[in-house]
Write a protein that holds these residues in place. Structure first.
Motif, PDB file in Angstrom:
ATOM      1  N   ARG A 285       0.826  -1.210   0.000  1.00  0.00           N
ATOM      2  CA  ARG A 285       0.000   0.000   0.000  1.00  0.00           C
ATOM      3  C   ARG A 285       0.858   1.256   0.000  1.00  0.00           C
ATOM      4  O   ARG A 285       0.562   2.228  -0.699  1.00  0.00           O
ATOM      5  N   ARG A 286       1.936   1.252   0.784  1.00  0.00           N
ATOM      6  CA  ARG A 286       2.820   2.425   0.852  1.00  0.00           C
ATOM      7  C   ARG A 286       3.445   2.707  -0.510  1.00  0.00           C
ATOM      8  O   ARG A 286       3.481   3.852  -0.973  1.00  0.00           O
ATOM      9  N   GLU A 287       3.951   1.661  -1.157  1.00  0.00           N
ATOM     10  CA  GLU A 287       4.563   1.837  -2.476  1.00  0.00           C
ATOM     11  C   GLU A 287       3.538   2.343  -3.489  1.00  0.00           C
ATOM     12  O   GLU A 287       3.855   3.187  -4.330  1.00  0.00           O
ATOM     13  N   ALA A 288       2.308   1.852  -3.400  1.00  0.00           N
ATOM     14  CA  ALA A 288       1.248   2.318  -4.305  1.00  0.00           C
ATOM     15  C   ALA A 288       0.927   3.791  -4.051  1.00  0.00           C
ATOM     16  O   ALA A 288       0.723   4.552  -5.006  1.00  0.00           O
ATOM     17  N   ARG A 289       0.884   4.217  -2.783  1.00  0.00           N
ATOM     18  CA  ARG A 289       0.635   5.632  -2.465  1.00  0.00           C
ATOM     19  C   ARG A 289       1.730   6.515  -3.025  1.00  0.00           C
ATOM     20  O   ARG A 289       1.470   7.593  -3.577  1.00  0.00           O
ATOM     21  N   ILE A 290       2.977   6.077  -2.861  1.00  0.00           N
ATOM     22  CA  ILE A 290       4.118   6.853  -3.359  1.00  0.00           C
ATOM     23  C   ILE A 290       4.056   6.965  -4.877  1.00  0.00           C
ATOM     24  O   ILE A 290       4.224   8.046  -5.444  1.00  0.00           O
ATOM     25  N   GLU A 291       3.791   5.867  -5.554  1.00  0.00           N
ATOM     26  CA  GLU A 291       3.699   5.863  -7.018  1.00  0.00           C
ATOM     27  C   GLU A 291       2.544   6.727  -7.505  1.00  0.00           C
ATOM     28  O   GLU A 291       2.690   7.490  -8.455  1.00  0.00           O
ATOM     29  N   LEU A 292       1.407   6.627  -6.839  1.00  0.00           N
ATOM     30  CA  LEU A 292       0.249   7.452  -7.205  1.00  0.00           C
ATOM     31  C   LEU A 292       0.587   8.930  -7.054  1.00  0.00           C
ATOM     32  O   LEU A 292       0.262   9.748  -7.908  1.00  0.00           O
TER      33      LEU A 292
ATOM     34  N   LYS B 290       3.496  10.330  -7.315  1.00  0.00           N
ATOM     35  CA  LYS B 290       4.395  10.727  -8.398  1.00  0.00           C
ATOM     36  C   LYS B 290       3.609  10.973  -9.690  1.00  0.00           C
ATOM     37  O   LYS B 290       3.883  11.913 -10.427  1.00  0.00           O
ATOM     38  N   ASN B 291       2.644  10.091  -9.958  1.00  0.00           N
ATOM     39  CA  ASN B 291       1.875  10.190 -11.201  1.00  0.00           C
ATOM     40  C   ASN B 291       0.877  11.330 -11.201  1.00  0.00           C
ATOM     41  O   ASN B 291       0.511  11.831 -12.249  1.00  0.00           O
TER      42      ASN B 291
END
Length: 170
Positions: free
Chosen positions: A158-165, A167-168
């Motif tokens: 979830r943390r990695e998805a939040r960070i990626e989101l 950025k996008n």
């Protein structure tokens, strides 16, 4: 010292802690001023209960002031009618450098068969606040059970998805 100030023996100790050391369970009742026109709890009321419980977990783990920084995956499964007694369960899923993900669920207990029925769940991320008002390090958490290990691993996803989101969406 107030109970929201620094607890030095916790805040300054970076030894990994058990999930059970900070988890909490609390209860609330749905009153008329917490309901909508259908006499069901407002979603915001339920989220407020979750935020308070998550804050208690984050404070207990960090031993210092904490602040909500994100709310993810809040899902409502069934309405909580006027008069419903709510069970709010909160548990630390993972501690990162300065932040902590807390998993929450709200249930009601069926008065006939005593089974807990799901009302809502979600993930709240808190950051520990240092004496200078900036984010500060927290101790890691050490999952013990299979369920705690699963939640620990999923918190990173979830943390990695939040960070990626982030950025996008720039």
């Amino acid at each position: 010292m107030r109970n929201t100030d620094l607890i030095p023996e916790i805040a300054n100790d970076m030894t990994p802690r058990k999930v059970r050391d900070s988890q909490t369970e609390t209860h609330a009742i749905v009153h008329p001023d917490n309901t909508n026109a259908l006499h069901n709890a407002f979603g915001g009321y339920l989220m407020g209960l979750m935020d308070v419980a998550a804050c208690v977990v984050a404070f207990n783990h960090a031993g210092r002031k904490v602040n909500t920084i994100s709310i993810d995956g809040v899902r409502f499964f069934r309405p909580a009618a006027l008069g419903t007694i709510l069970n709010i369960h909160a548990s630390l899923n993972r501690a990162f450098n300065t932040s902590m993900e807390i998993g929450l669920k709200i249930t009601e207990t069926d008065p006939v068969n005593k089974q807990e029925l799901p009302i809502a769940h979600g993930y709240f991320t808190f950051v520990a606040i240092g004496e200078d008002g900036r984010p500060t390090a927290v101790a890691p958490v050490e999952p013990e059970t299979a369920e705690e290990k699963r939640r620990f691993d999923q918190a990173l996803i979830r943390r990695e998805a939040r960070i990626e989101l982030g950025k996008n969406l720039g």
